[in-house]
Design a protein around this motif. Structure first.
Motif, PDB file in Angstrom:
ATOM      1  N   ILE A 421       0.873  -1.170   0.000  1.00 40.03           N
ATOM      2  CA  ILE A 421       0.000   0.000   0.000  1.00 40.03           C
ATOM      3  C   ILE A 421       0.908   1.217   0.000  1.00 40.03           C
ATOM      4  O   ILE A 421       1.851   1.294   0.809  1.00 40.03           O
ATOM      5  CB  ILE A 421      -0.912   0.014   1.234  1.00 40.03           C
ATOM      6  CG1 ILE A 421      -1.706  -1.290   1.325  1.00 40.03           C
ATOM      7  CG2 ILE A 421      -1.862   1.208   1.192  1.00 40.03           C
ATOM      8  CD1 ILE A 421      -2.416  -1.480   2.640  1.00 40.03           C
ATOM      9  N   THR A 422       0.650   2.164  -0.872  1.00 46.10           N
ATOM     10  CA  THR A 422       1.558   3.306  -1.003  1.00 46.10           C
ATOM     11  C   THR A 422       0.808   4.628  -0.900  1.00 46.10           C
ATOM     12  O   THR A 422      -0.376   4.723  -1.211  1.00 46.10           O
ATOM     13  CB  THR A 422       2.303   3.276  -2.353  1.00 46.10           C
ATOM     14  OG1 THR A 422       1.362   3.440  -3.422  1.00 46.10           O
ATOM     15  CG2 THR A 422       3.040   1.958  -2.542  1.00 46.10           C
ATOM     16  N   LEU A 423       1.535   5.635  -0.429  1.00 42.82           N
ATOM     17  CA  LEU A 423       1.111   7.032  -0.512  1.00 42.82           C
ATOM     18  C   LEU A 423       2.063   7.724  -1.475  1.00 42.82           C
ATOM     19  O   LEU A 423       3.259   7.860  -1.190  1.00 42.82           O
ATOM     20  CB  LEU A 423       1.176   7.713   0.851  1.00 42.82           C
ATOM     21  CG  LEU A 423       0.097   7.360   1.871  1.00 42.82           C
ATOM     22  CD1 LEU A 423       0.305   8.156   3.148  1.00 42.82           C
ATOM     23  CD2 LEU A 423      -1.280   7.609   1.317  1.00 42.82           C
ATOM     24  N   ASP A 424       1.530   8.097  -2.630  1.00 46.84           N
ATOM     25  CA  ASP A 424       2.347   8.730  -3.672  1.00 46.84           C
ATOM     26  C   ASP A 424       3.600   7.907  -3.976  1.00 46.84           C
ATOM     27  O   ASP A 424       4.700   8.434  -4.115  1.00 46.84           O
ATOM     28  CB  ASP A 424       2.739  10.144  -3.270  1.00 46.84           C
ATOM     29  CG  ASP A 424       3.220  10.961  -4.469  1.00 46.84           C
ATOM     30  OD1 ASP A 424       2.627  10.828  -5.559  1.00 46.84           O
ATOM     31  OD2 ASP A 424       4.203  11.715  -4.316  1.00 46.84           O
ATOM     32  N   GLY A 425       3.413   6.585  -4.035  1.00 53.44           N
ATOM     33  CA  GLY A 425       4.499   5.689  -4.392  1.00 53.44           C
ATOM     34  C   GLY A 425       5.372   5.248  -3.239  1.00 53.44           C
ATOM     35  O   GLY A 425       6.251   4.402  -3.409  1.00 53.44           O
ATOM     36  N   VAL A 426       5.180   5.816  -2.037  1.00 57.00           N
ATOM     37  CA  VAL A 426       5.977   5.445  -0.869  1.00 57.00           C
ATOM     38  C   VAL A 426       5.236   4.359  -0.101  1.00 57.00           C
ATOM     39  O   VAL A 426       4.102   4.559   0.326  1.00 57.00           O
ATOM     40  CB  VAL A 426       6.229   6.656   0.045  1.00 57.00           C
ATOM     41  CG1 VAL A 426       7.024   6.234   1.279  1.00 57.00           C
ATOM     42  CG2 VAL A 426       6.957   7.750  -0.722  1.00 57.00           C
ATOM     43  N   ASP A 427       5.861   3.202   0.074  1.00 58.41           N
ATOM     44  CA  ASP A 427       5.253   2.114   0.830  1.00 58.41           C
ATOM     45  C   ASP A 427       5.020   2.583   2.268  1.00 58.41           C
ATOM     46  O   ASP A 427       5.948   3.053   2.932  1.00 58.41           O
ATOM     47  CB  ASP A 427       6.186   0.896   0.821  1.00 58.41           C
ATOM     48  CG  ASP A 427       5.491  -0.372   1.314  1.00 58.41           C
ATOM     49  OD1 ASP A 427       4.638  -0.268   2.212  1.00 58.41           O
ATOM     50  OD2 ASP A 427       5.808  -1.461   0.793  1.00 58.41           O
ATOM     51  N   ILE A 428       3.782   2.453   2.745  1.00 58.59           N
ATOM     52  CA  ILE A 428       3.483   2.966   4.094  1.00 58.59           C
ATOM     53  C   ILE A 428       4.223   2.192   5.168  1.00 58.59           C
ATOM     54  O   ILE A 428       4.351   2.658   6.297  1.00 58.59           O
ATOM     55  CB  ILE A 428       1.964   2.961   4.363  1.00 58.59           C
ATOM     56  CG1 ILE A 428       1.401   1.537   4.341  1.00 58.59           C
ATOM     57  CG2 ILE A 428       1.232   3.854   3.386  1.00 58.59           C
ATOM     58  CD1 ILE A 428      -0.051   1.463   4.756  1.00 58.59           C
ATOM     59  N   ARG A 429       4.743   0.998   4.848  1.00 59.52           N
ATOM     60  CA  ARG A 429       5.539   0.272   5.824  1.00 59.52           C
ATOM     61  C   ARG A 429       6.879   0.950   6.078  1.00 59.52           C
ATOM     62  O   ARG A 429       7.561   0.642   7.058  1.00 59.52           O
ATOM     63  CB  ARG A 429       5.751  -1.169   5.366  1.00 59.52           C
ATOM     64  CG  ARG A 429       4.515  -2.048   5.518  1.00 59.52           C
ATOM     65  CD  ARG A 429       4.683  -3.420   4.944  1.00 59.52           C
ATOM     66  NE  ARG A 429       4.756  -3.390   3.488  1.00 59.52           N
ATOM     67  CZ  ARG A 429       4.586  -4.445   2.703  1.00 59.52           C
ATOM     68  NH1 ARG A 429       4.351  -5.625   3.238  1.00 59.52           N
ATOM     69  NH2 ARG A 429       4.648  -4.332   1.402  1.00 59.52           N
ATOM     70  N   ALA A 430       7.272   1.875   5.204  1.00 60.98           N
ATOM     71  CA  ALA A 430       8.508   2.620   5.397  1.00 60.98           C
ATOM     72  C   ALA A 430       8.284   3.867   6.238  1.00 60.98           C
ATOM     73  O   ALA A 430       9.231   4.588   6.536  1.00 60.98           O
ATOM     74  CB  ALA A 430       9.108   3.012   4.052  1.00 60.98           C
ATOM     75  N   LEU A 431       7.028   4.116   6.627  1.00 60.06           N
ATOM     76  CA  LEU A 431       6.701   5.301   7.399  1.00 60.06           C
ATOM     77  C   LEU A 431       6.392   4.923   8.837  1.00 60.06           C
ATOM     78  O   LEU A 431       5.834   3.860   9.109  1.00 60.06           O
ATOM     79  CB  LEU A 431       5.484   6.012   6.791  1.00 60.06           C
ATOM     80  CG  LEU A 431       5.608   6.477   5.342  1.00 60.06           C
ATOM     81  CD1 LEU A 431       4.289   7.063   4.883  1.00 60.06           C
ATOM     82  CD2 LEU A 431       6.722   7.492   5.182  1.00 60.06           C
TER      83      LEU A 431
END
Length: 616
Positions: A421-431
């Protein structure tokens, strides 16, 4: 137990040192009283000098005064330490609980967790503040009295040394049983509290189904089970104390007999015998105290194990690695769309510091997910969805289709087993989860309200909001009017879980909370389901205004509420079966067409021709 609790005692080393000094000082003074007793008997009572008697009595009074001062210092410092350690432990446990993954609460009852947070920590407070101090003091008295016994009379001391193992052996043997029963007793108490809490929380359901008598009997069964375990624990402790007292007084009686014969034969003075008996009683009372406190310490060990188990639970949502998280956030920030001046003013200083205004384009890419409690039942299967920044997506489908699961995954209450699942291409697991959730406001189908006033509940997403901002949000959610009619207006307390409000009023407060938070992503889970027709119309107008320029995902069973969404996704058994506008889905999706026919056939928008609904 001490090893586990040392991390909470370490910050208070100075108090711990002061308590230890006071403890040693009090023990030394108490032991010195024995020498005062010897002087009193040999020089005061046995002699003919009134001056010697006065001197001996004054020595005893001075020692008593010193013991009183030392006891005050010891009791205060140890009690303070117990309260402070337990307060820190409670905070640590609660701080850890609120970060645990939701799946933990699926398999662990809230009542049991509350029992650990309250009952177990209260037990530890008593142990650290009282029982542990008594145990240390008794241990010092035992060692000191034994040394003075050896100095006073070697033969009698050897008799004591032979009898000590006979007294200590039951403590060790019975202590193990007490420890097991103590932990079982704590667990049973937690079961009782958990059961009662669940019944009280659902009291209306219990009464509406007339299950009062059944619940009385069931609760009585839980209480009797807890009592049975406590009875066995008490029996073991009582037996332990009785055996120790019997052995102790038997040993003292033997010492008196042997020592009395030595005194009669002139081999020791009456003062030596009095001092020896005094030290023997000190030893005996120390052993009796240790045997009694040992059971309490075993209970504390069980409570500590339960608390440490809770502190040792790791969240299923791991924090991202520093490098990956930094890169992901930096990349997102480089693509951040600047806020308008009005928006930036709406964010509180407390939130502005850690808040990253990520672009709000959402993508589900071939997501696979099973709930931990149902590992063999896929909740989502190869699900791919796209929600453009500032646009709205409605989710429809039968119960169990995976609609609510999508909202939970987006908030990272769970992570998918496959896809991303991404926000503007950023995987939310990286946040970081805090970074992600600060962008989101949720209006659930069953709003969660707290036992506090209206101000607190609306401000929950923005604690430093002004009264004017709160009132404006309430008016936008059409909640201001009914709030003003409450007994104390915005200062009115709502009761546990908002029990003083109707379902529609609860939902409007939740909408006001979301409006005040001013999020970039809005999640609506049947946000108007509990409203009457007039309130629903007004709230829909407020939501339409709130949804502008925000990425919105709406769950709706009533299709009339989502006809104007930018896109509608039809889900069935965790799969995306169709996506498009209302008109397109009516023409292309049999499932959506069936849902529309069922809802629009009785005078709802578009009655008679469901294709007209999209133009209403």
């Amino acid at each position: 137990m001490l090893i586990a609790l040392w991390q909470f005692m370490r910050p208070h080393k100075a108090v711990l040192l002061g308590a230890a000094i006071a403890l040693v000082f009090t023990a030394l003074v108490t032991l010195s009283i024995g020498q005062g007793v010897r002087q009193l008997v040999d020089r005061g009572l046995s002699g003919s000098s009134s001056e010697a008697l006065t001197h001996a009595v004054l020595v005893l009074l001075v020692l008593a005064g010193l013991m009183a001062v030392g006891t005050y210092a010891r009791h205060y410092l140890v009690s303070w330490l117990g309260e402070r350690v337990v307060a820190d432990l409670r905070k640590a446990v609660f701080d850890h609980i609120v970060t645990l993954h939701p799946s933990y609460f699926e398999t662990n009852r809230s009542g049991e967790i509350m029992s650990r947070l309250t009952t177990d920590t209260t037990l530890l407070q008593h142990i650290i503040g009282t029982s542990f101090s008594m145990a240390l003091r008794s241990a010092l008295m035992f060692v000191g009295a034994l040394i003075l016994l050896l100095i006073t009379n070697l033969k009698l001391s050897l008799m004591v040394l032979v009898g000590v193992p006979a007294v200590l052996l039951p403590i060790v043997l019975y202590g193990r049983r007490v420890r097991k029963l103590s932990k079982a007793s704590q667990d049973s108490i937690a079961d009782v509290g958990s059961y009662a809490g669940e019944i009280i929380q659902n009291i209306k359901t219990v009464q509406s189904y007339t299950r009062e008598n059944y619940e009385k009997q069931a609760f009585a069964g839980e209480v009797e089970a807890a009592f049975d375990i406590a009875r066995r624990r008490i029996r073991q402790r009582s037996l332990l104390i009785a055996v120790v007292i019997l052995l102790m007084f038997g040993a003292v009686s033997a010492l008196l007999w042997v020592g009395g014969n030595d005194m009669i034969a002139g081999r020791m003075t009456s003062g030596d015998l009095a001092a020896f008996v005094f030290y023997a009683f000190l030893m005996g009372s120390a052993v009796a105290t240790i045997s009694e406190v040992y059971g309490e310490l075993q209970r504390a060990t069980g409570a500590t194990e339960r608390l440490m188990d809770l502190l040792g639970v790791e969240s299923d949502i791991p924090a991202p690695a520093d490098n990956d998280a930094a890169a992901a956030v930096a990349a997102a920030l480089n693509r951040t769309q600047p806020q308008s001046q009005d928006q930036s003013q709406n964010h509180s200083p407390a939130q502005a510091a850690p808040r990253y205004d990520l672009p709000a384009q959402i993508d589900f890419e071939a997501v696979e997910f099973n709930y931990p409690s149902r590992p063999d039942q896929p909740a989502l299967h190869q699900l791919s969805l796209h929600v453009a920044a500032g646009k709205s997506l409605a989710l429809v489908g039968p119960s169990g289709a995976g609609k609510s699961t999508i909202l939970e995954l987006l908030q990272r209450f769970y992570d998918p087993q496959g896809g991303r699942i991404t926000l503007d291409g950023v995987d939310i697991r990286a946040l970081d989860t805090g970074t992600l959730r600060r962008q989101i406001a949720v209006v659930p189908q069953q709003p969660a309200l707290f036992t506090a006033d209206v101000w607190y509940n609306i401000r929950y997403g923005k604690p430093d909001a002004t009264e004017a901002e709160v009132i404006a949000a309430a008016k936008a959610a059409h909640a201001h009017e009914f709030i003003e009619q409450l007994p104390e207006g915005y200062n009115s307390h709502l009761g546990e879980q908002g029990t003083r409000l109707s379902g529609g009023q609860k939902q409007r407060l939740a909408i006001a909370r979301a409006i005040l938070k001013d999020p970039k992503i809005l999640l609506l889970d049947e946000a108007t389901s509990a409203l009457d027709a007039e309130s629903e119309y007004h709230v829909q107008q407020a939501l339409q205004a709130l949804m502008k320029n925000r990425t919105t995902i709406v769950i709706a069973h009533r299709l009339a509420t989502i006809l104007h969404s930018d896109s509608i996704a039809v889900l069935e058994r965790g799969r995306l079966v169709a996506q498009g506008s209302h008109r397109e889905l009516v023409a292309s999706s049999p499932l959506y067409q069936r849902l529309a026919e069922l809802q629009f056939q009785d005078g709802e928008p578009g009655s008679g021709d469901i294709r007209q609904a999209s133009d209403d």
